[in-house]
Design a protein around this motif. Structure first.
Motif, PDB file in Angstrom:
ATOM      1  N   LEU A  67     -16.951   5.893  -6.110  1.00 36.33           N
ATOM      2  CA  LEU A  67     -16.468   6.120  -7.471  1.00 36.33           C
ATOM      3  C   LEU A  67     -16.867   7.526  -7.881  1.00 36.33           C
ATOM      4  CD1 LEU A  67     -17.563   2.721  -9.028  1.00 36.33           C
ATOM      5  CD2 LEU A  67     -15.306   3.332  -8.141  1.00 36.33           C
ATOM      6  N   GLY A  68     -15.964   8.243  -8.531  1.00 41.07           N
ATOM      7  CA  GLY A  68     -16.260   9.594  -8.983  1.00 41.07           C
ATOM      8  C   GLY A  68     -16.186  10.625  -7.863  1.00 41.07           C
ATOM      9  N   ASN A  69     -16.480  11.855  -8.207  1.00 39.01           N
ATOM     10  CA  ASN A  69     -16.432  13.039  -7.347  1.00 39.01           C
ATOM     11  C   ASN A  69     -14.993  13.384  -6.989  1.00 39.01           C
ATOM     12  OD1 ASN A  69     -17.849  15.222  -6.398  1.00 39.01           O
ATOM     13  ND2 ASN A  69     -18.357  14.295  -4.442  1.00 39.01           N
ATOM     14  N   VAL A  70     -14.355  12.679  -6.047  1.00 39.45           N
ATOM     15  CA  VAL A  70     -12.927  12.879  -5.784  1.00 39.45           C
ATOM     16  C   VAL A  70     -12.229  11.528  -5.639  1.00 39.45           C
ATOM     17  CG1 VAL A  70     -13.210  15.127  -4.657  1.00 39.45           C
ATOM     18  CG2 VAL A  70     -13.158  13.075  -3.264  1.00 39.45           C
ATOM     19  N   TYR A  71     -11.010  11.470  -6.146  1.00 33.80           N
ATOM     20  CA  TYR A  71     -10.166  10.296  -5.905  1.00 33.80           C
ATOM     21  C   TYR A  71      -9.885  10.240  -4.406  1.00 33.80           C
ATOM     22  CZ  TYR A  71      -8.943  10.033 -10.884  1.00 33.80           C
ATOM     23  OH  TYR A  71      -8.978   9.909 -12.245  1.00 33.80           O
ATOM     24  N   GLU A  72      -9.521   9.059  -3.911  1.00 30.84           N
ATOM     25  CA  GLU A  72      -9.236   8.905  -2.495  1.00 30.84           C
ATOM     26  C   GLU A  72      -7.859   8.263  -2.281  1.00 30.84           C
ATOM     27  OE1 GLU A  72     -12.440   6.732  -0.695  1.00 30.84           O
ATOM     28  OE2 GLU A  72     -13.913   8.222  -1.284  1.00 30.84           O
ATOM     29  N   TRP A  73      -7.054   8.916  -1.437  1.00 26.13           N
ATOM     30  CA  TRP A  73      -5.773   8.346  -1.053  1.00 26.13           C
ATOM     31  C   TRP A  73      -6.006   7.049  -0.289  1.00 26.13           C
ATOM     32  CZ3 TRP A  73      -1.366   9.781  -3.020  1.00 26.13           C
ATOM     33  CH2 TRP A  73      -1.105  11.109  -3.321  1.00 26.13           C
ATOM     34  N   CYS A  74      -5.127   6.096  -0.481  1.00 23.33           N
ATOM     35  CA  CYS A  74      -5.124   4.855   0.300  1.00 23.33           C
ATOM     36  C   CYS A  74      -3.849   4.810   1.136  1.00 23.33           C
ATOM     37  CB  CYS A  74      -5.181   3.635  -0.616  1.00 23.33           C
ATOM     38  SG  CYS A  74      -6.702   3.511  -1.564  1.00 23.33           S
ATOM     39  N   TRP A  75      -3.806   3.922   2.086  1.00 25.92           N
ATOM     40  CA  TRP A  75      -2.669   3.799   2.994  1.00 25.92           C
ATOM     41  C   TRP A  75      -1.428   3.235   2.302  1.00 25.92           C
ATOM     42  CZ3 TRP A  75      -1.412   5.663   7.495  1.00 25.92           C
ATOM     43  CH2 TRP A  75      -0.354   5.087   8.189  1.00 25.92           C
ATOM     44  N   ASP A  76      -1.599   2.451   1.264  1.00 21.84           N
ATOM     45  CA  ASP A  76      -0.510   1.690   0.648  1.00 21.84           C
ATOM     46  C   ASP A  76       0.416   2.514  -0.227  1.00 21.84           C
ATOM     47  OD1 ASP A  76      -3.061   0.289   0.919  1.00 21.84           O
ATOM     48  OD2 ASP A  76      -1.970  -1.482   0.295  1.00 21.84           O
ATOM     49  N   ARG A  77       1.649   2.051  -0.267  1.00 16.33           N
ATOM     50  CA  ARG A  77       2.588   2.527  -1.279  1.00 16.33           C
ATOM     51  C   ARG A  77       2.305   1.736  -2.548  1.00 16.33           C
ATOM     52  NH1 ARG A  77       5.520   2.836   3.588  1.00 16.33           N
ATOM     53  NH2 ARG A  77       6.447   4.883   3.868  1.00 16.33           N
ATOM     54  N   PHE A  78       2.627   2.325  -3.693  1.00 20.01           N
ATOM     55  CA  PHE A  78       2.278   1.723  -4.978  1.00 20.01           C
ATOM     56  C   PHE A  78       3.303   0.679  -5.427  1.00 20.01           C
ATOM     57  CE2 PHE A  78       2.094   1.537  -9.600  1.00 20.01           C
ATOM     58  CZ  PHE A  78       0.741   1.388  -9.804  1.00 20.01           C
ATOM     59  N   ALA A  79       2.805  -0.430  -5.909  1.00 21.64           N
ATOM     60  CA  ALA A  79       3.597  -1.484  -6.558  1.00 21.64           C
ATOM     61  C   ALA A  79       2.621  -2.388  -7.281  1.00 21.64           C
ATOM     62  CB  ALA A  79       4.393  -2.292  -5.525  1.00 21.64           C
ATOM     63  N   GLY A  80       3.128  -3.239  -8.154  1.00 20.33           N
ATOM     64  CA  GLY A  80       2.266  -4.220  -8.788  1.00 20.33           C
ATOM     65  C   GLY A  80       1.765  -5.212  -7.753  1.00 20.33           C
ATOM     66  N   TYR A  81       0.573  -5.731  -7.976  1.00 23.79           N
ATOM     67  CA  TYR A  81       0.055  -6.753  -7.057  1.00 23.79           C
ATOM     68  C   TYR A  81       0.838  -8.043  -7.221  1.00 23.79           C
ATOM     69  CZ  TYR A  81      -4.346  -4.461  -5.673  1.00 23.79           C
ATOM     70  OH  TYR A  81      -5.293  -3.634  -5.131  1.00 23.79           O
ATOM     71  N   PRO A  82       1.284  -8.656  -6.131  1.00 27.52           N
ATOM     72  CA  PRO A  82       1.921  -9.972  -6.243  1.00 27.52           C
ATOM     73  C   PRO A  82       0.872 -11.004  -6.678  1.00 27.52           C
ATOM     74  CG  PRO A  82       2.289  -9.017  -4.048  1.00 27.52           C
ATOM     75  CD  PRO A  82       1.317  -8.144  -4.762  1.00 27.52           C
ATOM     76  N   ALA A  83       1.298 -11.993  -7.428  1.00 30.10           N
ATOM     77  CA  ALA A  83       0.377 -13.031  -7.911  1.00 30.10           C
ATOM     78  C   ALA A  83      -0.284 -13.777  -6.764  1.00 30.10           C
ATOM     79  CB  ALA A  83       1.116 -14.004  -8.818  1.00 30.10           C
ATOM     80  N   ASP A  84       0.401 -13.904  -5.640  1.00 32.92           N
ATOM     81  CA  ASP A  84      -0.127 -14.655  -4.501  1.00 32.92           C
ATOM     82  C   ASP A  84      -0.543 -13.745  -3.340  1.00 32.92           C
ATOM     83  OD1 ASP A  84       2.413 -13.827  -3.866  1.00 32.92           O
ATOM     84  OD2 ASP A  84       3.026 -15.740  -2.987  1.00 32.92           O
ATOM     85  N   ALA A  85      -0.968 -12.518  -3.647  1.00 31.59           N
ATOM     86  CA  ALA A  85      -1.335 -11.563  -2.591  1.00 31.59           C
ATOM     87  C   ALA A  85      -2.550 -12.046  -1.812  1.00 31.59           C
ATOM     88  CB  ALA A  85      -1.644 -10.207  -3.209  1.00 31.59           C
ATOM     89  N   PRO A  86      -2.509 -11.921  -0.487  1.00 30.99           N
ATOM     90  CA  PRO A  86      -3.682 -12.271   0.322  1.00 30.99           C
ATOM     91  C   PRO A  86      -4.785 -11.231   0.111  1.00 30.99           C
ATOM     92  CG  PRO A  86      -1.996 -11.289   1.696  1.00 30.99           C
ATOM     93  CD  PRO A  86      -1.389 -11.454   0.320  1.00 30.99           C
ATOM     94  N   PRO A  87      -6.026 -11.538   0.460  1.00 31.53           N
ATOM     95  CA  PRO A  87      -7.125 -10.582   0.267  1.00 31.53           C
ATOM     96  C   PRO A  87      -6.925  -9.264   1.006  1.00 31.53           C
ATOM     97  CG  PRO A  87      -7.993 -12.750   0.844  1.00 31.53           C
ATOM     98  CD  PRO A  87      -6.499 -12.821   0.985  1.00 31.53           C
TER      99      PRO A  87
END
Length: 138
Positions: A67-87
């Motif tokens: 947390l803090g210092n620099v934001y970090e890119w993640c592998w995922d493309r952005f979308a809302g989380y599905p209600a039934d998303a797996p962990p």
């Protein structure tokens, strides 16, 4: 993935940060900030600049600067989380924006939360945006 990033940032905690919950009166740059001062560089303590890695306390799993210092890119493309998303949800297969997480040295405390998400086009560049190289165990 974004889910893996949040799991690593939380290190088994359920609070907004691995330093505790944020105080509603200290969501900007106010000082002191009990939840962040010991673990994160943000606008309240960073002096508008990034800092060397591991100069704040690690989370419970020994990871620094989640947390803090620099934001970090993640592998995922952005979308809302599905209600039934797996962990281990890995985001949608297509999309124009990619996720980044974690908060930056010039941003308010409210941005340095384990659950906070952002998205930009992959070509976006910023002095407080980076990435954390890692590899999943096969």
């Amino acid at each position: 993935t974004e889910a893996e990033w949040e799991y690593a940032a939380r290190a088994g905690t359920i609070t907004a940060t691995y330093g505790g919950d944020l105080d509603a009166a200290h969501l900007g740059c106010e000082q002191p900030n009990a939840a962040l001062d010991g673990i994160a560089w943000f606008c309240g303590n960073a002096g508008s600049t990034t800092h060397p890695v591991a100069t704040k306390a690690a989370n419970g799993w020994g990871l620094h600067d989640m947390l803090g210092n620099v934001y970090e890119w993640c592998w995922d493309r952005f979308a809302g989380y599905p209600a039934d998303a797996p962990p281990d949800y890995a985001g949608p297969p297509v999309g124009a924006h990619w996720v980044f997480r974690g908060g930056g040295c010039c941003n308010d405390a409210r941005h340095a939360r384990a659950a906070k998400r952002y998205a930009m086009e992959p070509g976006y560049r910023n002095g407080s945006l980076g990435f954390r190289p890692l590899r999943s165990i096969p």
